[in-house]
Design a protein around this motif. Structure first.
Motif, short mmCIF file in Angstrom:
data_model
loop_
_atom_site.label_atom_id
_atom_site.label_comp_id
_atom_site.label_asym_id
_atom_site.label_seq_id
_atom_site.Cartn_x
_atom_site.Cartn_y
_atom_site.Cartn_z
N VAL A 2 0.85 -1.18 0.00
CA VAL A 2 0.00 0.00 0.00
C VAL A 2 0.89 1.23 0.00
CG1 VAL A 2 -1.71 1.32 1.31
CG2 VAL A 2 -1.89 -1.17 1.16
N GLN A 3 0.50 2.22 -0.75
CA GLN A 3 1.23 3.49 -0.75
C GLN A 3 0.27 4.60 -0.34
OE1 GLN A 3 1.28 1.64 -3.95
NE2 GLN A 3 2.86 0.43 -2.94
N LEU A 4 0.77 5.48 0.50
CA LEU A 4 0.04 6.69 0.88
C LEU A 4 0.89 7.88 0.49
CD1 LEU A 4 -1.38 5.87 4.43
CD2 LEU A 4 -2.57 5.79 2.25
N VAL A 5 0.35 8.74 -0.34
CA VAL A 5 1.07 9.93 -0.77
C VAL A 5 0.40 11.15 -0.15
CG1 VAL A 5 1.82 11.34 -2.72
CG2 VAL A 5 1.77 8.84 -2.92
N GLU A 6 1.11 11.78 0.77
CA GLU A 6 0.61 12.96 1.48
C GLU A 6 1.18 14.23 0.85
OE1 GLU A 6 0.76 11.01 5.97
OE2 GLU A 6 2.58 11.47 4.83
N SER A 7 0.40 15.27 0.87
CA SER A 7 0.88 16.56 0.36
C SER A 7 0.10 17.69 1.02
CB SER A 7 0.71 16.63 -1.16
OG SER A 7 -0.65 16.53 -1.53
N GLY A 8 0.65 18.89 0.92
CA GLY A 8 -0.05 20.08 1.38
C GLY A 8 0.49 20.74 2.62
N GLY A 9 1.46 20.14 3.26
CA GLY A 9 2.02 20.77 4.45
C GLY A 9 2.87 21.99 4.09
N GLY A 10 3.28 22.72 5.12
CA GLY A 10 4.12 23.88 4.88
C GLY A 10 4.04 24.88 6.01
N LEU A 11 4.53 26.06 5.73
CA LEU A 11 4.55 27.15 6.71
C LEU A 11 3.41 28.11 6.42
CD1 LEU A 11 5.95 28.83 8.97
CD2 LEU A 11 7.34 29.87 7.14
N VAL A 12 2.66 28.45 7.46
CA VAL A 12 1.54 29.38 7.31
C VAL A 12 1.47 30.28 8.53
CG1 VAL A 12 -0.12 27.76 8.33
CG2 VAL A 12 -0.92 29.52 6.73
N GLN A 13 0.99 31.48 8.33
CA GLN A 13 0.85 32.40 9.45
C GLN A 13 -0.39 32.07 10.27
OE1 GLN A 13 0.83 36.38 7.82
NE2 GLN A 13 3.08 36.46 7.75
N PRO A 14 -0.40 32.45 11.53
CA PRO A 14 -1.61 32.25 12.35
C PRO A 14 -2.82 32.88 11.68
CG PRO A 14 0.24 32.85 13.74
CD PRO A 14 0.71 33.00 12.32
N GLY A 15 -3.91 32.14 11.72
CA GLY A 15 -5.13 32.60 11.06
C GLY A 15 -5.26 32.14 9.63
N GLY A 16 -4.20 31.59 9.09
CA GLY A 16 -4.20 31.15 7.70
C GLY A 16 -4.81 29.77 7.52
N SER A 17 -4.74 29.29 6.28
CA SER A 17 -5.33 28.01 5.93
C SER A 17 -4.35 27.15 5.15
CB SER A 17 -6.59 28.23 5.07
OG SER A 17 -7.58 28.95 5.76
N LEU A 18 -4.53 25.86 5.28
CA LEU A 18 -3.80 24.87 4.49
C LEU A 18 -4.75 23.72 4.19
CD1 LEU A 18 -0.28 24.44 6.19
CD2 LEU A 18 -0.74 25.39 3.92
N ARG A 19 -4.46 23.03 3.10
CA ARG A 19 -5.23 21.84 2.75
C ARG A 19 -4.28 20.67 2.55
NH1 ARG A 19 -8.32 20.03 -2.69
NH2 ARG A 19 -10.18 19.07 -1.79
N LEU A 20 -4.49 19.63 3.34
CA LEU A 20 -3.70 18.42 3.22
C LEU A 20 -4.45 17.40 2.37
CD1 LEU A 20 -2.47 17.90 6.91
CD2 LEU A 20 -1.46 19.29 5.10
N SER A 21 -3.69 16.63 1.61
CA SER A 21 -4.26 15.55 0.80
C SER A 21 -3.50 14.26 1.07
CB SER A 21 -4.17 15.87 -0.69
OG SER A 21 -4.86 17.03 -1.02
N CYS A 22 -4.20 13.16 0.96
CA CYS A 22 -3.56 11.85 1.13
C CYS A 22 -4.25 10.88 0.18
CB CYS A 22 -3.68 11.36 2.56
SG CYS A 22 -3.10 9.67 2.83
N ALA A 23 -3.48 10.35 -0.76
CA ALA A 23 -4.01 9.41 -1.74
C ALA A 23 -3.47 8.02 -1.46
CB ALA A 23 -3.62 9.85 -3.14
N ALA A 24 -4.38 7.06 -1.36
CA ALA A 24 -4.00 5.68 -1.10
C ALA A 24 -4.07 4.88 -2.40
CB ALA A 24 -4.94 5.06 -0.07
#
Length: 121
Positions: A2-24
């Protein structure tokens, strides 16, 4: 395998937004649930949010109202929309999938390698 590919992390300022994805992908017959956990330095890994194949969701109290978990069953992909991020959300975020490799197997867990989310000004 099984492979899980994660993406979307990073540096963001307080109050900001991020979207993480994980494909199996790989030897997956069915997926029971997918979720995100996180581990901050010096702390234990904790559940952030999870979603079942029937779209039932579960959230940690600390992220309710700020994070939204969703899932694309056709793509075996789970998303975590993180809004109003706080410095205390800083952690390595891990994708988890509960799945069966065949119709006769028991449900197994598989973990991604993690993606770092840093919330800082």
């Amino acid at each position: 395998q099984v492979q899980l590919v994660e993406s979307g992390g990073g540096l963001v300022q307080p109050g900001g937004s991020l979207r993480l994805s994980c494909a199996a992908s790989g030897s997956i017959f069915s997926i029971t649930a997918m979720g995100w956990y996180r581990q901050a330095p010096g702390k234990q890994r904790e559940l952030v949010a999870a979603i079942t194949s029937g779209s039932r969701t579960n959230y940690a109290d600390s992220v309710k109202g700020r994070f939204i978990i969703s899932r694309d069953n056709a793509k075996n992909t789970v998303y975590l929309q993180m809004n109003s991020l706080k410095p205390e959300d800083t952690a390595v975020y891990y994708c988890n999938v509960a799945f069966k490799a065949t119709a006769w197997d028991s449900v197994m867990d598989y973990w991604g390698k993690g993606t770092l989310v840093t919330v800082s000004s």
